[in-house]
Design a protein around this motif. Structure first.
Motif, PDB file in Angstrom:
ATOM      1  N   LEU A   1       0.788  -1.262   0.086  1.00  0.00           N
ATOM      2  CA  LEU A   1      -0.012  -0.140  -0.012  1.00  0.00           C
ATOM      3  C   LEU A   1       0.867   1.178   0.056  1.00  0.00           C
ATOM      4  N   TYR A   2       2.060   1.164   0.919  1.00  0.00           N
ATOM      5  CA  TYR A   2       2.705   2.427   0.954  1.00  0.00           C
ATOM      6  C   TYR A   2       3.379   2.773  -0.468  1.00  0.00           C
ATOM      7  N   ILE A   3       3.926   1.755  -1.094  1.00  0.00           N
ATOM      8  CA  ILE A   3       4.554   1.930  -2.268  1.00  0.00           C
ATOM      9  C   ILE A   3       3.713   2.523  -3.363  1.00  0.00           C
ATOM     10  N   PHE A   4       2.405   1.856  -3.355  1.00  0.00           N
ATOM     11  CA  PHE A   4       1.710   2.119  -4.315  1.00  0.00           C
ATOM     12  C   PHE A   4       1.050   3.523  -4.536  1.00  0.00           C
ATOM     13  N   ALA A   5       0.688   3.726  -3.241  1.00  0.00           N
ATOM     14  CA  ALA A   5       0.408   5.357  -2.790  1.00  0.00           C
ATOM     15  C   ALA A   5       1.423   6.456  -3.038  1.00  0.00           C
TER      16      ALA A   5
ATOM     17  N   GLU B   1      13.317   2.208   0.169  1.00  0.00           N
ATOM     18  CA  GLU B   1      12.951   3.005   1.428  1.00  0.00           C
ATOM     19  C   GLU B   1      11.852   2.135   2.151  1.00  0.00           C
ATOM     20  N   ALA B   2      10.790   1.474   1.587  1.00  0.00           N
ATOM     21  CA  ALA B   2       9.928   0.666   1.949  1.00  0.00           C
ATOM     22  C   ALA B   2      10.188  -0.454   2.799  1.00  0.00           C
ATOM     23  N   HIS B   3      11.242  -1.108   2.145  1.00  0.00           N
ATOM     24  CA  HIS B   3      11.939  -2.266   2.887  1.00  0.00           C
ATOM     25  C   HIS B   3      13.082  -2.372   3.844  1.00  0.00           C
ATOM     26  N   GLU B   4      13.393  -0.953   4.227  1.00  0.00           N
ATOM     27  CA  GLU B   4      14.544  -0.580   5.107  1.00  0.00           C
ATOM     28  C   GLU B   4      14.370  -1.099   6.554  1.00  0.00           C
ATOM     29  N   GLU B   5      13.298  -0.854   6.922  1.00  0.00           N
ATOM     30  CA  GLU B   5      13.170  -1.697   8.474  1.00  0.00           C
ATOM     31  C   GLU B   5      12.816  -3.240   8.365  1.00  0.00           C
ATOM     32  N   ILE B   6      12.350  -3.682   7.494  1.00  0.00           N
ATOM     33  CA  ILE B   6      12.400  -5.202   7.499  1.00  0.00           C
ATOM     34  C   ILE B   6      13.684  -5.927   7.048  1.00  0.00           C
ATOM     35  N   MET B   7      14.606  -4.992   6.176  1.00  0.00           N
ATOM     36  CA  MET B   7      15.905  -5.588   6.031  1.00  0.00           C
ATOM     37  C   MET B   7      16.710  -5.744   7.117  1.00  0.00           C
ATOM     38  N   ASN B   8      16.399  -4.908   8.170  1.00  0.00           N
ATOM     39  CA  ASN B   8      17.008  -4.927   9.465  1.00  0.00           C
ATOM     40  C   ASN B   8      16.218  -5.624  10.547  1.00  0.00           C
ATOM     41  N   VAL B   9      15.716  -6.664  10.243  1.00  0.00           N
ATOM     42  CA  VAL B   9      14.800  -7.500  11.206  1.00  0.00           C
ATOM     43  C   VAL B   9      15.846  -8.246  11.984  1.00  0.00           C
ATOM     44  N   LYS B  10      16.810  -8.628  11.474  1.00  0.00           N
ATOM     45  CA  LYS B  10      17.787  -9.475  12.521  1.00  0.00           C
ATOM     46  C   LYS B  10      18.132  -8.561  13.662  1.00  0.00           C
ATOM     47  N   ASN B  11      17.998  -7.325  13.546  1.00  0.00           N
ATOM     48  CA  ASN B  11      18.532  -6.374  14.781  1.00  0.00           C
ATOM     49  C   ASN B  11      17.579  -6.545  15.713  1.00  0.00           C
ATOM     50  N   LEU B  12      16.313  -6.764  15.467  1.00  0.00           N
ATOM     51  CA  LEU B  12      15.118  -6.813  16.518  1.00  0.00           C
ATOM     52  C   LEU B  12      15.552  -7.640  17.831  1.00  0.00           C
ATOM     53  N   THR B  13      15.055  -7.343  19.002  1.00  0.00           N
ATOM     54  CA  THR B  13      15.527  -7.883  20.084  1.00  0.00           C
ATOM     55  C   THR B  13      14.127  -8.367  21.067  1.00  0.00           C
ATOM     56  N   ALA B  14      14.102  -9.165  21.786  1.00  0.00           N
ATOM     57  CA  ALA B  14      12.808  -9.757  22.562  1.00  0.00           C
ATOM     58  C   ALA B  14      12.226  -8.354  23.367  1.00  0.00           C
ATOM     59  N   ASP B  15      13.316  -7.555  23.959  1.00  0.00           N
ATOM     60  CA  ASP B  15      12.521  -6.472  24.677  1.00  0.00           C
ATOM     61  C   ASP B  15      11.997  -5.599  23.851  1.00  0.00           C
ATOM     62  N   GLN B  16      11.811  -5.459  22.407  1.00  0.00           N
ATOM     63  CA  GLN B  16      11.316  -4.463  21.567  1.00  0.00           C
ATOM     64  C   GLN B  16       9.719  -4.861  21.338  1.00  0.00           C
ATOM     65  N   PHE B  17       9.480  -6.142  22.056  1.00  0.00           N
ATOM     66  CA  PHE B  17       8.169  -6.578  21.899  1.00  0.00           C
ATOM     67  C   PHE B  17       7.197  -6.120  23.123  1.00  0.00           C
ATOM     68  N   ALA B  18       6.104  -5.878  23.111  1.00  0.00           N
ATOM     69  CA  ALA B  18       5.145  -5.582  24.254  1.00  0.00           C
ATOM     70  C   ALA B  18       5.299  -7.034  25.064  1.00  0.00           C
ATOM     71  N   PRO B  19       5.491  -7.035  26.189  1.00  0.00           N
ATOM     72  CA  PRO B  19       5.652  -8.000  27.167  1.00  0.00           C
ATOM     73  C   PRO B  19       4.130  -8.859  27.122  1.00  0.00           C
ATOM     74  N   GLU B  20       3.025  -8.153  27.083  1.00  0.00           N
ATOM     75  CA  GLU B  20       1.755  -8.766  27.026  1.00  0.00           C
ATOM     76  C   GLU B  20       1.352  -9.618  25.750  1.00  0.00           C
TER      77      GLU B  20
END
Length: 241
Positions: A17-21, A209-228
């Motif tokens: 959607l982002y890319i299309f718009a 640009e649209a894929h920049e965040e997902i390209m860095n998915v390996k940098n995600l850590t567990a504490d970045q997720f809401a505990p609940e």
């Protein structure tokens, strides 16, 4: 109020959607909804989409869920170039055919491999057994073979000589396992050339640009997720895989 798109660019349909718009110069306000923080579960977001999922659209008092429905709404409201959703009956049918098929095939198999390879290790602290990853890769490879033989064939794009919604939706889905470290294009030259054409058609810089965040998915850590959300999500994934 104008047009608002509620998106998390970690999500494939949101990226489409982002890319299309953006590629069609459609004016919209980008409302970021972070899935990892549980922002899609708030009462505020529920007013936009009672299903509590992204993407979602709000156009003044009108709200809409489901990415394909939103793409078609934007096509018609903003009268985007015909190649996106062709007026020609048979070309449009080719687009519809792919969009109907992809949910249980490219999307399902690509998402499964992504979750197993990228997300489950973050949530559990350990990689999934190699044999399970291998089985998921084989499932995706079977879907890719069908995609090439049935939908792409020897055409530049799915509906013929020009890019359509089908190509955009397909490519953002295929990028999900790629961003998790599974390069499905490496040994598929036809698919690689198709990818290059789609990126050029929508704008390579915008696509990156649209894929920049997902390209860095390996940098995600567990504490970045809401505990609940984290424990519930982990248990759901473990049941599936």
């Amino acid at each position: 109020m104008g047009l608002e798109l509620y998106l998390d660019l970690l999500s494939q349909p949101c990226r489409a959607l982002y890319i299309f718009a953006r590629s069609n110069n459609i004016p919209f306000e980008f409302k970021r909804v972070q899935l990892s923080k549980g922002q899609h579960k708030t009462e505020e977001f529920r007013k936009v989409n009672v299903l509590m999922k992204v993407p979602a659209l709000r156009d003044d008092s009108f709200t809409l869920a489901e990415s394909i429905a939103i793409l078609l709404y934007l096509v018609q409201k903003f009268k985007t170039p015909d190649h996106w959703y062709p007026s020609d009956l048979q070309k449009r049918a080719r687009v519809d055919e792919y969009l109907s098929w992809q949910h249980a095939n490219i999307r399902a198999k690509g998402s499964k491999l992504f979750l197993m390879k990228a997300l489950l290790p973050i949530l559990t602290g350990q990689p999934l057994p190699p044999e399970k990853l291998q089985f998921a890769a084989e499932e995706l490879n079977a879907a890719l073979k069908q995609f090439e033989e049935k939908f792409l064939q020897d055409k530049p794009f799915i509906a013929g000589s020009e890019v359509s919604l089908a190509d955009l939706v397909a490519l953002v889905e295929l990028m999900q396992p790629v961003c998790a470290g599974y390069d499905l294009f490496e040994e598929r030259p036809k698919l690689m050339e198709w990818r290059r054409r789609v990126e050029e058609a929508v704008g390579k810089q915008l696509f990156q640009e649209a894929h920049e965040e997902i390209m860095n998915v390996k940098n995600l850590t567990a504490d970045q997720f809401a505990p609940e959300l984290m424990e519930n999500f982990k248990q759901q994934l473990l049941k599936q895989f």
